[in-house]
Scaffold this active site. Structure first.
Site, PDB file in Angstrom:
ATOM      1  N   SER A 113      12.819   7.845  -7.270  1.00 14.63           N
ATOM      2  CA  SER A 113      12.103   6.600  -6.972  1.00 14.63           C
ATOM      3  C   SER A 113      10.593   6.800  -6.884  1.00 14.63           C
ATOM      4  CB  SER A 113      12.629   5.985  -5.674  1.00 14.63           C
ATOM      5  OG  SER A 113      12.635   6.932  -4.631  1.00 14.63           O
ATOM      6  N   HIS A 123      19.515   1.891   2.297  1.00 14.40           N
ATOM      7  CA  HIS A 123      18.420   2.819   2.016  1.00 14.40           C
ATOM      8  C   HIS A 123      17.515   2.369   0.881  1.00 14.40           C
ATOM      9  CE1 HIS A 123      16.337   6.617   1.863  1.00 14.40           C
ATOM     10  NE2 HIS A 123      16.750   6.882   0.640  1.00 14.40           N
ATOM     11  N   ARG A 130      25.133   9.811  -4.359  1.00 14.96           N
ATOM     12  CA  ARG A 130      25.138   9.138  -3.057  1.00 14.96           C
ATOM     13  C   ARG A 130      26.208   8.064  -2.931  1.00 14.96           C
ATOM     14  NH1 ARG A 130      18.642   8.475  -1.849  1.00 14.96           N
ATOM     15  NH2 ARG A 130      18.201  10.705  -1.704  1.00 14.96           N
ATOM     16  N   HIS A 141      22.211   5.287   2.128  1.00 16.93           N
ATOM     17  CA  HIS A 141      22.047   6.737   2.276  1.00 16.93           C
ATOM     18  C   HIS A 141      23.209   7.251   3.117  1.00 16.93           C
ATOM     19  CE1 HIS A 141      20.429  10.699   2.957  1.00 16.93           C
ATOM     20  NE2 HIS A 141      19.453  10.426   2.108  1.00 16.93           N
ATOM     21  N   SER A 185       0.815  -1.216   0.000  1.00 16.41           N
ATOM     22  CA  SER A 185       0.000   0.000   0.000  1.00 16.41           C
ATOM     23  C   SER A 185       0.853   1.271   0.000  1.00 16.41           C
ATOM     24  CB  SER A 185      -0.933   0.012   1.221  1.00 16.41           C
ATOM     25  OG  SER A 185      -0.182  -0.065   2.424  1.00 16.41           O
ATOM     26  N   ARG A 202      20.770   4.930  -8.054  1.00 18.08           N
ATOM     27  CA  ARG A 202      19.566   5.753  -8.196  1.00 18.08           C
ATOM     28  C   ARG A 202      19.883   7.220  -8.009  1.00 18.08           C
ATOM     29  NH1 ARG A 202      15.382   7.713  -4.349  1.00 18.08           N
ATOM     30  NH2 ARG A 202      16.778   6.974  -2.711  1.00 18.08           N
ATOM     31  N   GLU A 220      19.229  18.245  -5.147  1.00 14.90           N
ATOM     32  CA  GLU A 220      19.912  17.203  -4.377  1.00 14.90           C
ATOM     33  C   GLU A 220      21.084  16.660  -5.187  1.00 14.90           C
ATOM     34  OE1 GLU A 220      17.004  14.338  -3.191  1.00 14.90           O
ATOM     35  OE2 GLU A 220      15.829  15.773  -2.036  1.00 14.90           O
TER      36      GLU A 220
END
Length: 532
Positions: free
Chosen positions: A392, A352, A291, A243, A10, A387, A115
């Site tokens: 995401s 992460h 990252r 992360h 969900s 990523r 970012e």
């Protein structure tokens, strides 16, 4: 139980898909299963935001595409990247239409953040709880649809395929079909079968295989493990994104509090134990490098100094600015005695995000018929070896939309398989000691963190695999003798996911993106995906 569309999970992917299917097919039944509360998802803990080209005067699709390709380090599928970037803006507008609130400037324009890895300001956010806000808006929209049933506290045990009817199913079987799932209903403690014409897996990540992670306790890789057991295709599991800046609290294990990358986007500076700003020694982009580079830099600084953390310096921020942008982070730090205007914030990398997962095509279809996957559990080709920040949530919405379009076209051609047998639990009993499960979980997390972390080598991977083999044998023996429980099934799933991470890492004889092996420090000339 029978349902036309079955959704497992969900988070943003599952809810977006369910909402769209419900709107398109008001006469069809949609069932969403979640193993805890409906809002306890990886989406809920996404602080930073969602990336999208909203300012075409200063930004462009081509810039966002190029930033994604650079971060992916040669393994992105360019066609998929173009799909996500170009279709993503419309998906964001739909989310806003469903009621999601993103921060705005005084003149009414969206307040866009920047970012690591992004060349322009393009991150939409809601304070520092963006995922939670998106989850809220989607759940409220879901509640308004009468043909959606959301069932919480249902643990999915396995995908139902021809295997459960006595047929031999292998990786080479060309027409594996999904007929639904077996679930453990935690309200009744009974195992039930749910037959579905079409199933979507949106089960999130697998960060709980590591000792320290930003993921919630539910992120045990259930979807990936179930597809692997069903002989479906899994891809690129070695690319686990750590992360760089999870809040370091001595003695705290499990889920770590995330310090969003947006703090560095606003000017936060990483400092080592001596107070030196060290990122300039590792990358010309300094604190806004991608990252994987930042996480390895922090890992190196910690190992050289023999410390368990570095620091994030926000003392040059005004209190008003920090509280306006990051109220959740400010309050969390203050609750453990850290005033960000006076103190450095202790941080350390934490598991992460999984860039690999269930292999899908550009419509979200897996290698198993009538089974789709979207969100973090899927490997679409967008992320490649690393990523790009805030891509995401965008990917989850785009592929939920694409899966919905494909699924509604096929639904009327599908039939329920009435021959599926009930779950067999003959000859099993309740486990005598839960310590057999909890101790194995501890061992798993330790060996993955120590041997298969940010930096790896062949010897560590071999040791990890030997220990995983032992854990697997012990756990399968327990599984055959005892009644199923969420704890035992999660352990099984985590062992499977850990095996896939280690096996994929062993197959990759190079260092690329998030996978760094000191025995193969350079990149291979042959660019390949690792498919298991």
């Amino acid at each position: 139980m029978e349902t036309d569309f079955l959704v497992i999970g969900s988070g943003i992917a599952g809810l977006t898909y369910a909402l769209k299917v419900a709107q398109e097919c008001p006469d069809k039944k949609i069932t969403i299963l979640t193993k805890t509360q409906s809002d306890e998802t990886n989406t809920k803990y996404a602080q930073g935001g969602i990336a999208g080209v909203m300012d075409f005067n200063n930004d462009s699709f081509e810039k966002h595409i190029e930033d994604t390709l650079i971060a992916g380090d040669g393994l992105c599928n360019r066609h998929v990247v173009e799909i996500v970037v170009k279709e993503g803006v419309e998906r964001i507008q739909e989310l806003i239409g469903w009621g999601a609130q993103f921060d705005k400037e005084p003149d009414g324009d969206f307040k866009l953040g920047k970012e690591g890895g992004h060349s322009e300001f393009r991150i939409l956010h809601h304070k520092d709880v963006t995922g939670k806000e998106m989850e809220r808006a989607l759940l409220e929209a879901i509640k308004r649809r009468t043909n959606i049933e959301l069932i919480s506290h249902c643990f999915v045990l396995d995908l139902i395929t021809q295997h459960h009817m006595g047929y031999l199913v292998t990786k080479s079987t060309p027409d594996i079909e999904c007929y639904g799932v077996y679930v453990l209903n935690l309200a009744t403690n009974k195992i039930e079968k749910i037959l579905a014409k079409i199933t979507l897996l949106a089960t999130g990540g697998n960060g709980q295989v590591y000792r320290t992670t930003t993921n919630p306790a539910i992120a045990t890789g259930d979807g990936v493990a179930m597809v692997y057991r069903a002989k479906g295709r899994i891809e690129n599991m070695e690319f686990i994104q750590f992360h760089p800046t999870a809040l370091y609290e001595p003695g705290v294990r499990g889920q770590s509090f995330l310090i969003t990358e947006a703090v560095r986007g606003d000017g936060g500076i990483l400092r080592n134990h001596n107070g030196d700003a060290f990122m300039e020694r590792y990358d010309e982009r300094k604190d806004l490098a991608p990252r994987d580079i930042v996480a390895r830099a922090i890992d190196n600084e910690m190992k050289v100094a023999g410390t368990e953390n570095v620091y994030l310096d926000c003392r040059h921020f005004t209190k008003e600015k920090f509280v306006e942008h990051f109220p959740n982070i400010y309050n969390k730090c203050l609750s453990i005695g850290i005033d960000i205007t006076q103190h450095l914030i202790p941080v350390a990398p934490a598991a992460h995000y999984s860039c690999g997962g269930i292999k899908t095509d550009e419509h979200g279809r897996t290698s198993i018929n009538n089974l789709y996957a979207a969100g973090e559990c899927a490997s679409t080709g967008l992320h490649g070896a690393n990523r790009l920040a805030s891509n995401s949530l965008l990917e989850a919405m785009v592929f939920a939309h694409r899966a919905y379009i494909d699924a509604v076209k096929n639904i009327d051609q599908q039939q329920y398989n009435k021959n599926v047998p009930d779950w067999k639990a003959d000859g099993t009993s309740h486990p005598k000691e839960m310590i057999l499960i909890t101790q194995s979980v501890k061992e798993l997390k330790l060996l993955m963190s120590d041997y298969v972390g940010i930096v790896r080598n062949n010897e560590r991977l071999q040791r990890a695999m030997k220990r995983l083999d032992l854990l697997f044998a012990e756990t399968e023996d327990l599984y055959k003798k005892t009644n199923v429980s969420p704890q035992l099934c999660e352990l099984r799933n985590m062992i499977t996911v850990a095996f896939l991470i280690v096996k994929s890492a062993e197959f990759r004889h190079e260092s690329r993106g998030l996978h760094f092996n000191t025995d193969y420090p350079g990149k291979s000339d042959m660019i390949q995906n690792i498919v298991l």
